[in-house]
Motif scaffolding. Structure first.
Motif, PDB file in Angstrom:
ATOM      1  N   ASP A 119       1.011  -1.085  -0.011  1.00 20.08           N
ATOM      2  CA  ASP A 119      -0.078  -0.048  -0.020  1.00 20.08           C
ATOM      3  C   ASP A 119       0.987   1.095   0.198  1.00 20.08           C
ATOM      4  O   ASP A 119       0.524   2.089  -0.884  1.00 20.08           O
ATOM      5  CB  ASP A 119      -0.911   0.050   1.105  1.00 20.08           C
ATOM      6  CG  ASP A 119      -2.004  -1.029   1.022  1.00 20.08           C
ATOM      7  OD1 ASP A 119      -2.289  -1.412  -0.010  1.00 20.08           O
ATOM      8  OD2 ASP A 119      -2.859  -1.105   2.181  1.00 20.08           O
ATOM      9  N   THR A 121       3.909   1.566  -1.126  1.00 23.62           N
ATOM     10  CA  THR A 121       4.464   1.649  -2.498  1.00 23.62           C
ATOM     11  C   THR A 121       3.577   2.121  -3.566  1.00 23.62           C
ATOM     12  O   THR A 121       4.005   2.895  -4.209  1.00 23.62           O
ATOM     13  CB  THR A 121       5.278   0.208  -2.813  1.00 23.62           C
ATOM     14  OG1 THR A 121       5.959  -0.508  -1.768  1.00 23.62           O
ATOM     15  CG2 THR A 121       5.989   0.292  -4.274  1.00 23.62           C
ATOM     16  N   ARG A 122       2.268   1.664  -3.594  1.00 17.92           N
ATOM     17  CA  ARG A 122       1.639   2.296  -4.308  1.00 17.92           C
ATOM     18  C   ARG A 122       1.129   3.830  -4.349  1.00 17.92           C
ATOM     19  O   ARG A 122       0.990   4.583  -5.157  1.00 17.92           O
ATOM     20  CB  ARG A 122       0.099   1.420  -4.337  1.00 17.92           C
ATOM     21  CG  ARG A 122       0.202   0.223  -5.133  1.00 17.92           C
ATOM     22  CD  ARG A 122      -1.079  -0.545  -5.204  1.00 17.92           C
ATOM     23  NE  ARG A 122      -1.159  -1.621  -4.403  1.00 17.92           N
ATOM     24  CZ  ARG A 122      -2.041  -2.046  -3.447  1.00 17.92           C
ATOM     25  NH1 ARG A 122      -2.985  -1.323  -3.309  1.00 17.92           N
ATOM     26  NH2 ARG A 122      -1.690  -3.031  -2.656  1.00 17.92           N
ATOM     27  N   ASP A 123       1.084   4.339  -2.992  1.00 21.21           N
ATOM     28  CA  ASP A 123       0.940   5.566  -2.849  1.00 21.21           C
ATOM     29  C   ASP A 123       2.097   6.436  -3.163  1.00 21.21           C
ATOM     30  O   ASP A 123       1.784   7.589  -3.702  1.00 21.21           O
ATOM     31  CB  ASP A 123       0.694   5.603  -1.175  1.00 21.21           C
ATOM     32  CG  ASP A 123      -0.688   5.284  -0.649  1.00 21.21           C
ATOM     33  OD1 ASP A 123      -1.571   4.927  -1.478  1.00 21.21           O
ATOM     34  OD2 ASP A 123      -0.955   4.940   0.546  1.00 21.21           O
ATOM     35  N   GLU A 125       4.274   5.708  -5.492  1.00 26.91           N
ATOM     36  CA  GLU A 125       4.160   5.627  -7.241  1.00 26.91           C
ATOM     37  C   GLU A 125       3.154   6.449  -7.450  1.00 26.91           C
ATOM     38  O   GLU A 125       3.386   7.319  -8.585  1.00 26.91           O
ATOM     39  CB  GLU A 125       4.004   4.394  -7.511  1.00 26.91           C
ATOM     40  CG  GLU A 125       5.260   3.472  -7.305  1.00 26.91           C
ATOM     41  CD  GLU A 125       4.968   1.975  -7.822  1.00 26.91           C
ATOM     42  OE1 GLU A 125       3.833   1.578  -8.145  1.00 26.91           O
ATOM     43  OE2 GLU A 125       5.726   1.126  -7.696  1.00 26.91           O
ATOM     44  N   GLY A 126       2.127   6.575  -6.735  1.00 30.04           N
ATOM     45  CA  GLY A 126       0.729   7.674  -7.302  1.00 30.04           C
ATOM     46  C   GLY A 126       1.170   8.934  -7.242  1.00 30.04           C
ATOM     47  O   GLY A 126       0.745   9.904  -7.900  1.00 30.04           O
ATOM     48  N   ARG A 127       2.021   9.255  -6.001  1.00 32.97           N
ATOM     49  CA  ARG A 127       2.430  10.666  -5.961  1.00 32.97           C
ATOM     50  C   ARG A 127       3.429  11.441  -6.891  1.00 32.97           C
ATOM     51  O   ARG A 127       3.407  12.360  -7.173  1.00 32.97           O
ATOM     52  CB  ARG A 127       2.635  10.968  -4.486  1.00 32.97           C
ATOM     53  CG  ARG A 127       1.806  10.789  -3.383  1.00 32.97           C
ATOM     54  CD  ARG A 127       2.184  11.173  -2.238  1.00 32.97           C
ATOM     55  NE  ARG A 127       1.209  10.707  -1.033  1.00 32.97           N
ATOM     56  CZ  ARG A 127       1.372  10.726   0.232  1.00 32.97           C
ATOM     57  NH1 ARG A 127       2.573  10.804   0.615  1.00 32.97           N
ATOM     58  NH2 ARG A 127       0.322  10.615   1.047  1.00 32.97           N
ATOM     59  N   ARG A 129       3.791  10.323  -9.961  1.00 39.94           N
ATOM     60  CA  ARG A 129       3.052  10.513 -11.290  1.00 39.94           C
ATOM     61  C   ARG A 129       2.397  11.644 -11.232  1.00 39.94           C
ATOM     62  O   ARG A 129       1.972  12.538 -11.218  1.00 39.94           O
ATOM     63  CB  ARG A 129       2.391   9.267 -11.609  1.00 39.94           C
ATOM     64  CG  ARG A 129       3.352   8.078 -11.990  1.00 39.94           C
ATOM     65  CD  ARG A 129       2.336   7.191 -12.152  1.00 39.94           C
ATOM     66  NE  ARG A 129       3.203   5.830 -12.431  1.00 39.94           N
ATOM     67  CZ  ARG A 129       2.898   4.676 -12.616  1.00 39.94           C
ATOM     68  NH1 ARG A 129       1.522   4.348 -12.616  1.00 39.94           N
ATOM     69  NH2 ARG A 129       3.576   3.496 -12.479  1.00 39.94           N
TER      70      ARG A 129
END
Length: 129
Positions: A119, A121-123, A125-127, A129
């Motif tokens: 979770d 890592t996904r957060d 990566e989302g920030r 981009r």
């Protein structure tokens, strides 16, 4: 040696329960088992306090007008309060386990840590981009 062991058997039971509860808390990854380990540890503390409050040859602290040796009732009263607090804490811990199971679909420590890392890592990566 055996006489010493048998004379203080309640303290040996306290040590055995305390070490068992501590082992369960540290060695197990399942959250429900950790709560059970905490309850075993807590029970050992209850037994220790009750053992300390009992005086050999003592009676209940009821005044009869005679000279008697009384057992101290304070540890017993404190343990009654601690039992109620322990039940409430156990219920709250189990409620947390249910919520964690709903959120992460697991109650194992390592699986929850892995899901939390994913979770995060996904957060990140989302920030980016």
């Amino acid at each position: 040696m055996l006489e010493l062991f048998l004379a203080k058997y309640n303290y040996w039971i306290v040590i055995l329960l305390m070490m068992t509860g501590l082992y369960i808390v540290v060695a197990r990854g399942n959250l429900v088992k950790k709560i059970i380990g905490l309850n075993v540890f807590q029970t050992s503390v209850f037994i220790m306090y009750i053992s300390l409050g009992k005086v050999s040859g003592g009676t209940a602290p009821i005044l009869t007008g005679k000279d008697e040796i009384f057992s101290n009732p304070i540890p017993h009263v404190l343990i009654l309060t601690a039992i109620v607090v322990g039940i409430a804490t156990t219920a709250l811990g189990l409620a947390f386990v249910v919520r964690i199971r709903e959120a992460y679909d697991s109650i194992e420590d390592d699986e929850i840590d892995d899901a939390e890392q994913q979770d995060m890592t996904r957060d990140l990566e989302g920030r980016v981009r």
